[in-house]
Design a protein around this motif. Sequence first.
Motif, PDB file in Angstrom:
ATOM      1  N   GLU A  64       0.298 -50.460 136.532  1.00 30.18           N
ATOM      2  CA  GLU A  64      -0.456 -49.260 136.186  1.00 30.18           C
ATOM      3  C   GLU A  64       0.335 -48.007 136.548  1.00 30.18           C
ATOM      4  O   GLU A  64       0.320 -47.026 135.817  1.00 30.18           O
ATOM      5  CB  GLU A  64      -1.818 -49.262 136.883  1.00 30.18           C
TER       6      GLU A  64
ATOM      7  N   PRO B 240       1.965 -45.654 133.149  1.00 28.95           N
ATOM      8  CA  PRO B 240       0.671 -44.961 133.148  1.00 28.95           C
ATOM      9  C   PRO B 240       0.121 -44.642 131.760  1.00 28.95           C
ATOM     10  O   PRO B 240      -1.086 -44.539 131.591  1.00 28.95           O
ATOM     11  CB  PRO B 240       0.946 -43.683 133.937  1.00 28.95           C
TER      12      PRO B 240
ATOM     13  N   TYR C 190      -4.015 -49.561 131.831  1.00 29.18           N
ATOM     14  CA  TYR C 190      -5.171 -48.968 132.503  1.00 29.18           C
ATOM     15  C   TYR C 190      -6.102 -50.077 132.975  1.00 29.18           C
ATOM     16  O   TYR C 190      -6.118 -51.182 132.427  1.00 29.18           O
ATOM     17  CB  TYR C 190      -5.920 -48.008 131.571  1.00 29.18           C
TER      18      TYR C 190
END
Length: 115
Positions: free
Chosen positions: A15, A19, A23
């Motif tokens: 994550e 990014p 998610y």
Amino acid sequence: MEAPSLSVLQRSGDEEKYPDAVYLSEGPSSCSMGIRSASRPGFELVIVWRIQIDEDGKVFPKLDLLTKVPQRALELDKNRAIEAAPLGFRTLLGVLGIEAALESLIKSLCAEENN
């Protein structure tokens, strides 16, 4: 028992490393991880996990891959790669292990974005 979301993702850091692509749908306690591609709108892979613990305390993680793709993509997929993706992911898990399989999946989906 709490889902293994943190143990899988904190070690790999997917994550944080990706990014824009990765998610957790329900935050840190999520039982699933979504992978999106900015270059393929509407195309998403979802990894769902749960763990089983036997009477001896042995832990068995179980991960499944779900695909979310536009209907048009399914129609164009003559080789049925989208349909075969969940089984392919299970094979990848057996060969590479959890962390490397997740990393491979993310990199393959986001390859065009990183080049």
